[in-house]
Scaffold this motif. Structure first.
Motif, PDB file in Angstrom:
ATOM      1  N   THR A 168       0.831  -1.199   0.000  1.00 48.11           N
ATOM      2  CA  THR A 168       0.000   0.000   0.000  1.00 48.11           C
ATOM      3  C   THR A 168       0.868   1.253   0.000  1.00 48.11           C
ATOM      4  N   ASN A 169       1.891   1.246   0.827  1.00 49.43           N
ATOM      5  CA  ASN A 169       2.798   2.399   0.860  1.00 49.43           C
ATOM      6  C   ASN A 169       3.448   2.618  -0.506  1.00 49.43           C
ATOM      7  N   TYR A 172       1.153   4.517  -2.618  1.00 49.99           N
ATOM      8  CA  TYR A 172       1.277   5.949  -2.281  1.00 49.99           C
ATOM      9  C   TYR A 172       2.505   6.538  -2.969  1.00 49.99           C
ATOM     10  N   TYR A 190      -4.276  13.313   0.309  1.00 47.95           N
ATOM     11  CA  TYR A 190      -4.349  12.833   1.710  1.00 47.95           C
ATOM     12  C   TYR A 190      -5.780  12.452   2.138  1.00 47.95           C
ATOM     13  N   ILE A 193      -6.757   9.185   0.681  1.00 44.53           N
ATOM     14  CA  ILE A 193      -5.984   8.102   1.301  1.00 44.53           C
ATOM     15  C   ILE A 193      -6.584   7.737   2.666  1.00 44.53           C
TER      16      ILE A 193
ATOM     17  N   VAL B 164      -3.650   5.371  -5.258  1.00 44.56           N
ATOM     18  CA  VAL B 164      -3.764   5.488  -3.791  1.00 44.56           C
ATOM     19  C   VAL B 164      -5.143   5.069  -3.269  1.00 44.56           C
ATOM     20  N   THR B 168      -4.758   0.615  -3.742  1.00 40.39           N
ATOM     21  CA  THR B 168      -4.566   0.402  -2.305  1.00 40.39           C
ATOM     22  C   THR B 168      -5.688  -0.457  -1.737  1.00 40.39           C
ATOM     23  N   ALA B 197      -1.534   4.860   6.434  1.00 40.23           N
ATOM     24  CA  ALA B 197      -2.158   6.013   5.762  1.00 40.23           C
ATOM     25  C   ALA B 197      -1.756   7.333   6.416  1.00 40.23           C
ATOM     26  N   ILE B 200       2.382   8.778   5.918  1.00 38.14           N
ATOM     27  CA  ILE B 200       2.862   9.525   4.743  1.00 38.14           C
ATOM     28  C   ILE B 200       2.443  10.995   4.760  1.00 38.14           C
ATOM     29  N   PRO B 205       6.316   8.942   1.092  1.00 37.63           N
ATOM     30  CA  PRO B 205       6.120   7.487   1.020  1.00 37.63           C
ATOM     31  C   PRO B 205       7.423   6.722   0.782  1.00 37.63           C
TER      32      PRO B 205
END
Lengths: 250, 250
Positions: A168-169, A172, A190, A193, B164, B168, B197, B200, B205
């Motif tokens: 997942t990171n 990002y 953000y 996310i 994202v 994700t 989440a 970051i 990231p």
């Protein structure tokens, strides 16, 4: 009063040592690290040592060292219950002659970031009911979310954690790369996310899925691919295919 | 007082209509949907219609319909400033004779979930400074995070959002599948998901990355692959490779 010795000088060991040093009903007897400098900051709250031969008596020895070192370090511990904190090492890798167990904290720790142990899942395992209860009692002195997870389950949990955390990171990371290339502030993403991470606590991830892959919106998919570099395209295609295959299985 | 007409009956249109109907300095003149049933619940707060020929006068017409329908619907609007809410459709796809713009809300909307517009980024674009200011004033009546993003940037932002959000979410889906197969409660992973989440927003990231791929821990990587099905393996390998290539580029 449960007497605890912690073996290790890394992030997990340090955060555990700090938490246990403040907990009721626990006596943090000692912390060991090969490199004593790593644990010097703990010398006001407990005894510290860099000699594995000089470990003190305790009810539980918690090994929080790198995966590769667990077997060797555990073979040096003579008494009592020995547990390790790794998500990916089997309980039977412990080489102490006595009782074995697992004290796995499923969270990523950073050195400088304060840890809220109330929110961290403790995944415990032991060879018998009594040790299982002892570990549960110990975990409850600093935490709230306690799970009994066997070694087979823990192995799977660790792989699952790689997907929801590391991978997942990386999603990002790719998002940030795409933004940076066109001077788009990544912070615009953000809220999305956060929303994505929160949504699956109310709706399972399969039901939560949206977007061009799920809708099989080929026009948007082709437009997106045209904007990506080769590496990003490869990932875009594979995950899109996987989302769609999943749709077909339903 | 800015007079607004909303075109559309889906999630974005509905949430915008609700927000504008309560906002100061905005008059929600009318909502249009081809299927009037979709917007019947709005009839107490504004005029509703299913006839595109009967649109009332307004300062801004906000088209919140599916991407494919934007061109056609916009060609029916004769006056004023026409904007659409899509992340992936160019401003020049609007077919109205007059002024054009973009009013893109970067968030995923669900019908039943209340939306906090304070947290949603508004990505605005217009053909001239005056319209740009008008859209900014309009956005500020319901929101706080306002960005001026041109069409090239918006296209990239939309791809980044797929990574994202959708991708994700698919990582969460695979994590949940792995857990479910071994009766591990997926909720154990919620704190890690939230932490990933949040991290970051403080650390980029790339710097936030941890795990076996980043460490090139081949033993753990091989152990993980042995636990996965073919589809999961393919994704695991590709993302691991991508994380490692990224490391090499540094």
């Amino acid at each position: 009063m449960i007497k605890v010795v912690i073996i290790g000088g890394g992030n997990v060991a340090t955060h555990l040592a700090n938490a246990f040093s403040k907990a009721n009903d626990v006596l943090l007897v000692q912390v060991y690290a090969r490199n004593i400098k790593q644990i010097e900051h703990l010398k006001d709250v407990t005894s510290i040592t860099n000699s594995i031969e000089l470990l003190k008596e305790a009810d539980v020895y918690i090994i929080a060292v790198s995966d590769d070192a667990i077997s060797h370090v555990s073979s040096k511990i003579k008494n009592s219950l020995v547990v390790h904190t790794s998500g990916s090492v089997a309980m039977q890798s412990l080489q102490n002659a006595g009782r074995k167990g697992i004290f796995y904290l499923l969270q990523s720790f950073s050195k400088d970031k304060e840890v809220n142990f109330d929110e961290i899942p403790f995944c415990l395992e032991a060879e018998n009911e009594q040790d299982s209860l002892l570990l549960e009692t110990l975990a409850k002195t600093i935490g709230k979310k306690i799970y009994h997870i066997n070694s087979e389950q823990r192995k799977r949990l660790h792989v699952a954690a790689v997907f929801v955390n590391n991978f997942t990171n990386h999603m990002y990371k790719i998002g940030a790369d795409i933004c940076n290339e066109y001077q788009v502030p990544f912070e615009i993403l953000y809220p999305l996310i956060q929303e994505t991470a929160e949504k699956i606590t109310k709706l399972n991830p399969e039901a939560a899925q949206t977007g061009p892959a799920k809708r099989n919106d080929q026009k948007t998919i082709q437009n997106h691919l045209a904007l990506l570099n080769t590496e990003q395209q490869e990932i875009y295609k594979l995950i899109t295919k996987s989302i769609q295959q999943n749709g077909k299985k339903l």
